[in-house]
Scaffold this motif. Structure first.
Motif, mmCIF file in Angstrom:
data_model
loop_
_atom_site.group_PDB
_atom_site.id
_atom_site.type_symbol
_atom_site.label_atom_id
_atom_site.label_comp_id
_atom_site.label_asym_id
_atom_site.label_seq_id
_atom_site.Cartn_x
_atom_site.Cartn_y
_atom_site.Cartn_z
ATOM 1 N N GLY A 11 16.493 102.335 56.318
ATOM 2 C CA GLY A 11 16.146 101.124 57.067
ATOM 3 C C GLY A 11 16.705 99.845 56.486
ATOM 4 O O GLY A 11 17.779 99.829 55.896
ATOM 5 N N CYS A 12 15.908 98.799 56.613
ATOM 6 C CA CYS A 12 16.425 97.443 56.399
ATOM 7 C C CYS A 12 16.202 96.927 54.981
ATOM 8 O O CYS A 12 15.630 97.607 54.132
ATOM 9 N N ASN A 15 12.750 97.042 53.505
ATOM 10 C CA ASN A 15 12.413 98.324 52.892
ATOM 11 C C ASN A 15 12.981 98.427 51.479
ATOM 12 O O ASN A 15 12.347 98.991 50.598
ATOM 13 N N THR A 48 10.502 105.079 54.767
ATOM 14 C CA THR A 48 11.069 105.403 56.085
ATOM 15 C C THR A 48 11.259 104.198 57.006
ATOM 16 O O THR A 48 10.657 103.147 56.809
ATOM 17 N N CYS A 49 12.057 104.424 58.037
ATOM 18 C CA CYS A 49 12.314 103.427 59.084
ATOM 19 C C CYS A 49 11.975 104.074 60.427
ATOM 20 O O CYS A 49 12.240 105.254 60.633
ATOM 21 N N SER A 50 11.417 103.278 61.349
ATOM 22 C CA SER A 50 11.059 103.881 62.642
ATOM 23 C C SER A 50 11.722 103.152 63.806
ATOM 24 O O SER A 50 11.334 103.317 64.951
ATOM 25 N N VAL A 51 12.706 102.338 63.510
ATOM 26 C CA VAL A 51 13.232 101.447 64.533
ATOM 27 C C VAL A 51 13.954 102.215 65.645
ATOM 28 O O VAL A 51 13.943 101.807 66.792
ATOM 29 N N CYS A 81 7.740 102.342 57.530
ATOM 30 C CA CYS A 81 7.387 102.108 58.938
ATOM 31 C C CYS A 81 6.968 103.370 59.673
ATOM 32 O O CYS A 81 6.067 103.338 60.505
ATOM 33 N N VAL A 159 8.518 97.351 65.387
ATOM 34 C CA VAL A 159 8.186 96.742 64.092
ATOM 35 C C VAL A 159 6.854 95.978 64.051
ATOM 36 O O VAL A 159 6.087 96.134 63.096
ATOM 37 N N THR A 162 4.293 98.349 63.186
ATOM 38 C CA THR A 162 4.324 99.021 61.883
ATOM 39 C C THR A 162 4.111 98.036 60.732
ATOM 40 O O THR A 162 3.631 98.411 59.675
ATOM 41 N N ARG A 163 4.487 96.772 60.963
ATOM 42 C CA ARG A 163 4.365 95.783 59.887
ATOM 43 C C ARG A 163 3.318 94.717 60.170
ATOM 44 O O ARG A 163 3.088 93.838 59.346
ATOM 45 N N GLN A 194 11.199 89.371 58.643
ATOM 46 C CA GLN A 194 11.604 89.869 59.958
ATOM 47 C C GLN A 194 12.182 88.746 60.793
ATOM 48 O O GLN A 194 12.937 88.957 61.716
HETATM 49 FE FE1 SF4 Z 1 12.896 97.723 58.616
HETATM 50 FE FE2 SF4 Z 1 12.288 97.759 61.211
HETATM 51 FE FE3 SF4 Z 1 13.127 99.966 60.062
HETATM 52 FE FE4 SF4 Z 1 10.691 98.976 59.508
HETATM 53 S S1 SF4 Z 1 11.383 99.746 61.492
HETATM 54 S S2 SF4 Z 1 12.213 99.721 58.034
HETATM 55 S S3 SF4 Z 1 11.091 96.781 59.593
HETATM 56 S S4 SF4 Z 1 14.323 98.124 60.336
#
Ligand code: SF4
Ligand code: 5AD
Length: 432
Positions: A11-12, A15, A48-51, A81, A159, A162-163, A194
């Motif tokens: 992810g970003c 993370n 993890t990332c869920s985007v 996430c 996001v 999740t955040r 974000q």
């Molecule tokens: Fe980053 Fe968005 Fe992925 Fe979460 S869902 S890790 S905020 S890119």
């Protein structure tokens, strides 16, 4: 012997910073040292990332691999996430997972470690003033969070779920953290959130109201700090004051991320982005006018539900007008918990074709831009020693540059004349 921690970060940049925070807590409180061999770790973490859907699918196959190669007593934790989103479902599907820690609960890492099958995913947990222990992956560049969560409601994006809601970190804490990083040798700070230019709307408790432009001024006043980067700003909040500070402040690196998402005002409305094609073009033009060497990067989603050929042409028009230096492009992927999840999807093949056209055109633009770099002198901060006798870094406008050289160059800033440009990296020679 110390315990070993293996951590994989997807992810970003948020993370990346969350992983640094977890490494720091686990080192200070539990004595863990990092390893890059999952098979010899006592604790394996996946952040993890869920985007998009793909990485979520990959998570379970990866967990299976880790479970097979881990030491018998080693623990596995799923963070980030997807942990926030799937919660205890993860332990149901992969019962050997020892704990699940959401993206907004990073500060609890040393606690969940000792609670088997713990699931900590509280979405309104407030970590905005938590005093994390210090750890940085890079000695040269310091990631610093300026806010947690996201208040936007883009209809494609998971996001905010999740955040959680956006809370700004008090300005004095950010400045103090930047000060410590600079005292420890970092010449560059990377401010993360974000939605960075929405900074200062909400703090937890009573704090001085400081907006993002003012925060940039305060951080840049730090002696010894030479460069500031930030990500991600939102095009809607790019007011004149912000762009003028960006242009005027010599410590702010001249690279701007402007996530377009779509060039069609109708689709932007359906995405609830809050701006139109015209506003985006106006902001990009102002940036190019005020900062002639600026490099602009963007994120684009093709085939959002309802996107017609005509809508897509608007996106291509913006691509051709702004001529982005970097484009991250994605085919729309419906995400759970989002407003757009049940909308009728664009035919998948049409989506793939649009993505191909967009990427092809962007590559052509890159080839055209390449020629403009040759012979130019840029300021490069050297951060990475390569095995092939080169040292690499980034120019202030975010061009990856390598020169022949050795260790002594690491952590220094030098003027480099560009001699060759490839897709991902340029070659150059240091000039006086
Ligand atoms: Fe980053 Fe968005 Fe992925 Fe979460 S869902 S890790 S905020 S890119
Ligand atoms: N489908 C495709 N791309 C997405 N992004 C966010 N959500 C989705 C989605 N549902 C992209 C956006 C965002 C980047 C981080 O990921 O372009 O800016």
């Amino acid at each position: 012997m110390s315990k070993k921690l293996f951590i994989e970060t997807l992810g970003c940049a948020m993370n990346v910073r969350d992983s640094e925070h977890m490494v720091a807590e686990l080192h200070a409180l539990e004595g863990y040292e990092l390893t890059d061999e999952a098979g010899e770790a006592d604790l394996i973490l996946i952040n993890t990332c869920s985007v998009r859907e793909k990485p979520v699918h990959k998570l379970f196959s990866e967990l299976g691999v880790f479970n097979r190669l881990k030491k018998p007593d080693a623990k596995i934790g799923v963070c980030g996430c997807t942990a926030s989103h799937l919660g205890k479902e993860i332990i149901k599907r992969a019962p050997y997972v020892n704990f699940v820690l959401g993206a907004r609960n990073v500060s609890k890492i040393a606690q969940v470690l000792h609670k088997d099958k713990a699931v900590e995913i509280e979405i309104d947990y407030d970590e905005s003033q938590f005093a994390f222990k210090d750890f940085r992956t890079s000695a040269y560049k310091a990631y610093i969070n300026i806010s947690i969560g996201c208040d936007k409601q883009c209809t494609f994006c998971i996001v905010p779920k999740t955040r959680g809601d956006e809370i700004s970190i008090p300005a004095d804490l950010i400045v103090a953290e930047a000060r410590r990083a600079v005292d420890n040798g970092a010449k560059e700070v990377f401010l993360l959130g974000q939605n960075v230019n929405n900074y200062g709307r909400r703090f937890s408790g009573e704090h001085e109201k400081v907006n993002f432009t003012e925060l940039l001024r305060r951080v840049s006043a730090l002696e010894g700090l030479q460069r500031i980067r930030f990500t991600s700003p939102h095009p809607l909040h790019m007011d004149d004051e912000f762009i003028e500070e960006f242009a005027r402040n010599p410590k702010i690196c001249k690279s701007m991320h402007m996530p377009l998402q779509s060039g069609s005002s109708d689709i932007l409305k359906a995405m609830k982005r809050g701006y139109t094609k015209e506003w985006f073009l106006n902001r990009a033009a102002k940036l190019r006018e005020m900062v002639p060497n600026v490099s602009i990067s963007t994120d684009i989603i093709v085939a959002f539900p309802g996107e017609s050929d005509e809508d897509f042409i608007h996106t291509m028009e913006v691509l051709n007008t702004v001529r982005f230096e970097q484009v991250f492009s994605f085919k729309y992927s419906p995400r759970p918990l989002t407003e757009a999840q049940n909308l009728e999807e664009v035919d998948s093949q049409i989506g793939s074709e649009r993505l191909r056209l967009l990427q092809e055109r962007h590559d052509e633009i890159l080839d055209e831009l390449k020629c403009e770099h040759i012979g130019k002198v840029v300021e490069v901060y050297f951060e990475e020693l390569r095995h092939d006798g080169y040292v690499a870094g980034r120019s202030d406008n975010n061009l990856g540059v390598k020169v022949k050289g050795s260790e002594e160059l690491l952590g220094t800033i030098a003027n480099v004349k560009i001699t060759e440009v490839h897709r991902t990296v340029a070659h150059g020679e240091i000039v006086a």
